[in-house]
Write an enzyme that holds these catalytic residues in place. Structure first.
Site, PDB file in Angstrom:
ATOM      1  N   SER A 287       0.846  -1.093   0.076  1.00 39.29           N
ATOM      2  CA  SER A 287      -0.107  -0.098  -0.027  1.00 39.29           C
ATOM      3  C   SER A 287       0.755   1.420  -0.012  1.00 39.29           C
ATOM      4  O   SER A 287       1.509   1.344  -0.828  1.00 39.29           O
ATOM      5  CB  SER A 287      -0.943  -0.074   1.347  1.00 39.29           C
ATOM      6  OG  SER A 287      -1.957   1.297   1.046  1.00 39.29           O
ATOM      7  N   THR A 288       0.788   2.100   1.005  1.00 40.31           N
ATOM      8  CA  THR A 288       1.489   3.328   1.042  1.00 40.31           C
ATOM      9  C   THR A 288       2.852   3.158   0.730  1.00 40.31           C
ATOM     10  O   THR A 288       3.612   2.239   1.624  1.00 40.31           O
ATOM     11  CB  THR A 288       1.382   4.080   2.248  1.00 40.31           C
ATOM     12  OG1 THR A 288      -0.119   4.137   2.597  1.00 40.31           O
ATOM     13  CG2 THR A 288       1.739   5.235   2.364  1.00 40.31           C
TER      14      THR A 288
ATOM     15  N   HIS B 214      -2.677  -1.073  -3.293  1.00 39.54           N
ATOM     16  CA  HIS B 214      -3.948  -0.089  -3.078  1.00 39.54           C
ATOM     17  C   HIS B 214      -3.744   1.161  -4.028  1.00 39.54           C
ATOM     18  O   HIS B 214      -2.966   2.072  -3.834  1.00 39.54           O
ATOM     19  CB  HIS B 214      -3.858   0.342  -1.675  1.00 39.54           C
ATOM     20  CG  HIS B 214      -4.127  -0.593  -0.753  1.00 39.54           C
ATOM     21  ND1 HIS B 214      -3.885  -0.568   0.666  1.00 39.54           N
ATOM     22  CD2 HIS B 214      -5.029  -1.933  -1.025  1.00 39.54           C
ATOM     23  CE1 HIS B 214      -4.449  -1.768   1.178  1.00 39.54           C
ATOM     24  NE2 HIS B 214      -4.852  -2.544   0.181  1.00 39.54           N
TER      25      HIS B 214
ATOM     26  N   MET C 295       0.052   1.413   5.251  1.00 39.57           N
ATOM     27  CA  MET C 295      -0.940   1.522   6.534  1.00 39.57           C
ATOM     28  C   MET C 295      -1.995   0.630   6.572  1.00 39.57           C
ATOM     29  O   MET C 295      -2.647   0.416   5.761  1.00 39.57           O
ATOM     30  CB  MET C 295      -1.265   3.044   6.518  1.00 39.57           C
ATOM     31  CG  MET C 295      -1.740   3.397   7.890  1.00 39.57           C
ATOM     32  SD  MET C 295      -2.086   5.393   7.925  1.00 39.57           S
ATOM     33  CE  MET C 295      -2.640   5.607   9.747  1.00 39.57           C
TER      34      MET C 295
ATOM     35  N   ASP D 198      -4.687  -4.445   6.149  1.00 39.90           N
ATOM     36  CA  ASP D 198      -5.127  -5.254   4.925  1.00 39.90           C
ATOM     37  C   ASP D 198      -4.052  -6.285   4.631  1.00 39.90           C
ATOM     38  O   ASP D 198      -2.796  -5.709   4.596  1.00 39.90           O
ATOM     39  CB  ASP D 198      -5.254  -4.251   3.904  1.00 39.90           C
ATOM     40  CG  ASP D 198      -5.960  -5.271   2.766  1.00 39.90           C
ATOM     41  OD1 ASP D 198      -6.837  -6.225   3.033  1.00 39.90           O
ATOM     42  OD2 ASP D 198      -6.069  -4.962   1.514  1.00 39.90           O
TER      43      ASP D 198
END
Length: 351
Positions: A173-174, A199, A292, A295
């Site tokens: 993700s991030t 994401h 973050m 998930d």
């Protein structure tokens, strides 16, 4: 308190962002600017914790500004970009330059959109504030549903016997755009097939896959239903949909499906990892990387329980050490590796 600067040539955007963020006591807009030149002057007085940055602006574009900032004073940045094909490619450039995440805005009705997206905007700013600025320029609220909303959990006897056909599943993700640009270009064509959930909003994943394809020896493409997972190919889950792995005879293929947000994301790493646990068991390697939230943590534990090998990116090399930390806390990780060691681990698994 998270101090935010808004840099956008739209007076409406600057006004509405200030208005909606006043509802969040932990976030404060300390300044706004209509272009990067004005922003630089204000930043000398007080440097923000997070930048909310448009891309196309007068006098200096957002990407040039971002690259300059990342060289001088790495600062967590959230890109606010219109959903156009041109904008998608430009935003990919911004992510490559070090932006943490994207807030997509329409070309019309932007004021209403931002008011409706208040929680998403605040969450993106909090995620950016939690990022590790030292990692940003290095290469490399809906109901929180579980993967049960898409497919049932694997049963106690779900793990399959080992086969010669195996692959890698990655969740990120991030900070993931930079991380994947470190990992995929380092892989040879003989590396095992890969399925990735990053994401990212709808219509941005295709541009991201095309960018990685141009940088890599392996083939990288946005996943579509029926795509086979095979050596030398990486499939990136399309934004706005979930991606699952299914066994088709002696082969593994992906299926792209509609569905609700899972772990507040679509695509969701938990959905991908659960499908891998059910369809592949010990015939897969799971890797969870910078991001973050949590998930993927439960899905990785399901892969672990099904006999898969599992790895997490280590804290020192993460932009945000959230998802890997949660996966470890859930007891589903065999080992942690620095980002620079992940390509070699994938190649070794392929042998």
């Amino acid at each position: 308190m998270i101090n935010v600067m808004v840099v956008d040539d739209s007076a409406v955007v600057r006004q509405v962002v200030q208005e909606v963020l006043r509802q969040h006591p932990d976030i404060r807009v300390i300044a706004t600017a209509s272009d990067p030149i004005f922003a630089l002057a204000q930043m000398q007085k007080q440097w923000p914790d997070v930048l909310l940055l448009d891309v196309e602006m007068p006098r200096m574009d957002g990407i040039t500004f971002l690259r300059q900032i990342m060289k001088q004073h790495p600062t967590p940045t959230v890109i606010c970009s219109s959903l156009t094909e041109k904008g998608a490619q430009i935003t990919m450039d911004a992510l490559e330059a070090g932006a943490v995440s994207i807030i997509t805005k329409p070309q019309i009705g932007v004021g209403s959109f931002l008011r409706d997206s208040e929680d998403e905007l605040a969450s993106a700013i909090r995620a950016a504030a939690a990022a590790n600025p030292r990692r940003l320029n290095q290469p490399m609220v809906a109901p929180k549903l579980t993967a049960d909303a898409i497919l049932a959990a694997p049963g106690p006897r779900a793990a399959m016997a080992r086969t010669t056909d195996h692959f890698v599943a990655i969740g990120v993700s991030t900070g993931g755009t930079q991380a994947l640009e470190c990992v995929l270009p380092a892989l040879p064509r003989t590396s095992p097939g890969i399925v990735i959930v990053q994401h990212m909003p709808e219509r941005f994943t295709r541009s991201f896959a095309e960018r990685l394809n141009g940088l890599s020896e392996i083939e990288v493409k946005e996943a579509a239903t029926g795509d086979r997972i095979y050596p030398g190919r990486a499939l990136i889950a399309p934004g706005g949909k979930h991606t699952l792995v299914k066994r088709n005879g002696a082969q593994y293929v992906v299926e792209v499906v509609e569905g609700p947000l899972v772990s507040r994301h679509r695509p969701s790493v938990d959905v991908l990892f659960r499908s891998v646990a059910k369809s592949a068991g010990p015939n897969a390697l799971g890797i969870i990387m910078t991001g973050m939230g949590d998930d993927g943590a439960r899905g990785m534990k399901e892969m672990f329980d099904a006999g898969a090998k599992t790895l997490a990116q280590d804290e020192a090399s993460c932009v945000v050490y959230g998802m890997p930390k949660e996966a470890i806390r859930h007891g589903g990780v065999n080992d942690s590796l620095g980002l620079e060691k992940i390509p070699a681990a994938i190649v070794a698994y392929g042998r």
